[in-house]
Design a protein around this motif. Structure first.
Motif, short mmCIF file in Angstrom:
data_model
loop_
_atom_site.label_atom_id
_atom_site.label_comp_id
_atom_site.label_asym_id
_atom_site.label_seq_id
_atom_site.Cartn_x
_atom_site.Cartn_y
_atom_site.Cartn_z
N ARG A 28 -46.28 0.02 -31.93
CA ARG A 28 -45.16 -0.93 -31.92
C ARG A 28 -44.19 -0.65 -33.07
O ARG A 28 -43.16 -0.04 -32.89
CB ARG A 28 -45.71 -2.37 -31.96
N ASP A 29 -44.54 -1.01 -34.31
CA ASP A 29 -43.60 -0.81 -35.42
C ASP A 29 -43.38 0.69 -35.65
O ASP A 29 -42.27 1.13 -35.94
CB ASP A 29 -44.16 -1.46 -36.70
N HIS A 217 -48.28 -7.41 -43.89
CA HIS A 217 -47.52 -6.37 -43.17
C HIS A 217 -46.42 -5.92 -44.13
O HIS A 217 -45.49 -6.67 -44.40
CB HIS A 217 -46.95 -6.99 -41.89
N HIS A 219 -43.56 -3.07 -45.66
CA HIS A 219 -42.73 -1.89 -45.40
C HIS A 219 -42.55 -1.09 -46.67
O HIS A 219 -42.74 -1.57 -47.78
CB HIS A 219 -41.41 -2.30 -44.75
N ASN A 253 -44.36 1.91 -42.63
CA ASN A 253 -45.28 0.80 -42.95
C ASN A 253 -46.39 1.29 -43.88
O ASN A 253 -46.52 2.49 -44.12
CB ASN A 253 -45.96 0.31 -41.66
ZN ZN Z 1 -42.49 -4.36 -39.57
#
Ligand code: ZN
Ligand code: KIV
Length: 423
Positions: A28-29, A217, A219, A253
């Motif tokens: 996804r990310d 989560h 970045h 990430n």
């Molecule tokens: Zn993200």
């Protein structure tokens, strides 16, 4: 896979207070970032490998984006077992319905709802007020919970939000039925002590926090994604969102291999552990690189080509005597056969001699001196001196020392090397 029931912080205690759940968002990310596109078939292939790797949660994508995203989620949900399968929705009924219809066949489905929490995102991106966002969020979470036992609320841009409004939002979403609360540093803005404090504050101040699982989560815009995730775990979160090779929006990430190996290598200090089979890390990293068509940078921690390669004289001497001198983890633990001593212009005589011995290339003192001289000259012309180069170098040095005709021998080596280098 995460424990049964709603995946609460108490559930963690049943599995051991130090157990960290790995939420993989490569599909996804990671996949949504430029240059990393995967179709449904590739996503399924990767999901199978992620299952082998032993992650706890797989996020398949963003099903409202396209039919292909829905297909990927459906195929993964139907096939993958013993892993929680989730997909992302914004806080809107139609997106939640799309996620649910795509993942409902999973053994353990989870709906993931994201909603901004920073004023910047609320006012500039959504054009809404805090109160409106709270209402929209609680309605969405309650609706998702009416469909599915596991619902994750992600407080987008938590790293830059007002801490009081963040606590208020988390309380409201828990009351509405969220079973997992994810605190993202969406813009990669926080420093580790600050992010750890944010997580600790929310976990200790928000009403109902003891009944949900907290996740982080992070970045990598300032290169701190893994450090911030680790700070969040030290503060008490027990789930971490991450991606293989650290891919993801902008600078990426938290990298799965980094956080997993960090917890393994520093277990004595951190007291945290995952269920990942680390010997599958290299295979998984290579599959992501192959399927996305994007190679890993050579100096990438854990999975880069240089992560277990030694090029400098001092480092090579140390590793040849005891590899622990410069290696804090064993290559076998990440699924590599062995570390490499790479012969370059900066290599030492010890490493050179060691490689000759491994290749069975015999020299006496005189021919070794000659070979070393040639080695240094050749090494200045290319990034790595290969075993074939060495054979040519030693062959030339041997004939030079036997015949005492160094110019002929030099010509022989030069020819051989010209052939090797230029074909
Ligand atoms: Zn993200
Ligand atoms: O970065 C972010 O905030 C996200 C959320 C969807 C968790 O990716």
């Amino acid at each position: 896979m995460e424990g049964n029931g709603s995946g609460t912080q108490n559930g963690n205690h049943r599995a051991g207070a130090g157990r960290v759940y790995i939420f993989d968002t490569t599909l996804r990310d990671g996949e949504q970032s430029p240059g990393f596109h995967l179709n449904a078939t590739s996503k399924l292939r990767l999901a199978r490998q992620l299952q082998r790797l032993g992650v706890d949660v797989i996020e398949t994508g963003y099903p409202s984006q396209s039919a292909s995203e829905q297909e990927a989620a459906k195929r993964i949900a139907r096939e993958i077992r013993e892993v929680t399968v989730t997909a992302l929705a914004k806080a809107a009924r139609d997106e939640i319905d799309t996620v649910w219809s795509a993942i409902k066949d999973a053994e353990t489905p989870q709906i993931h709802v994201v909603l901004p929490v920073s004023d910047l995102h609320i006012e500039r991106k959504l054009g809404m007020t805090r109160a409106e966002v709270l209402r929209k969020g609680t309605e969405a979470i309650a609706y998702a919970r009416s469909l599915c036992d596991r619902v994750q609320y992600s407080a987008e841009d938590a790293g830059r939000a007002s801490i009081d409004y963040l606590v208020e939002s988390v309380e409201a979403m828990i009351e509405a039925g969220a079973t997992v609360v994810n605190l993202p540093d969406t813009a990669g803005y926080c420093v580790p002590a600050e992010f750890g404090e944010l997580v600790r504050h929310v976990m200790t101040q928000a009403r109902g926090a003891g009944h949900v699982l907290f996740s982080v989560h992070c970045h990598n815009d300032l290169g701190l994604a893994t450090a911030n995730a680790q700070a969040g775990l030290e503060a008490g979160a027990r789930r971490v969102e991450c991606t293989v090779n650290g891919i993801g929006e902008r600078a990426g990430n938290t990298s799965l291999e980094e956080i997993v190996m960090l917890l393994k290598v520093r277990k004595a200090r951190l007291g945290l552990d995952t269920s990942v089979d680390t010997t599958e890390i290299t295979r998984t990293s290579r599959l992501v690189a192959e399927l996305t068509g994007t190679p890993v940078q050579p100096n990438k921690a854990v999975v880069g080509a240089n992560a277990f390669a030694h090029g400098g004289a001092m480092q090579q001497e140390g590793v040849l005597k005891d590899r622990a001198s410069y290696e804090i983890m064993r290559p076998e633990d990440v699924g590599l056969a062995e570390s490499r001593i790479v012969l370059t212009a900066r290599s030492g005589r010890g490493a050179f001699r060691h490689r000759l011995a491994r290749l069975g290339l015999k020299t006496n003192q005189r021919s070794e001196d000659a070979a070393w001289d040639r080695f240094l000259r050749i090494a200045d012309t290319k990034p790595e001196v290969t075993d074939d180069d060495l054979r040519a170098i030693v062959g030339g040095a041997e004939s030079a020392s036997h015949q005492g005709q160094s110019s002929d021998a030099d010509a022989h080596v030069a020819d051989a090397l010209r052939h090797l280098i230029f074909g």
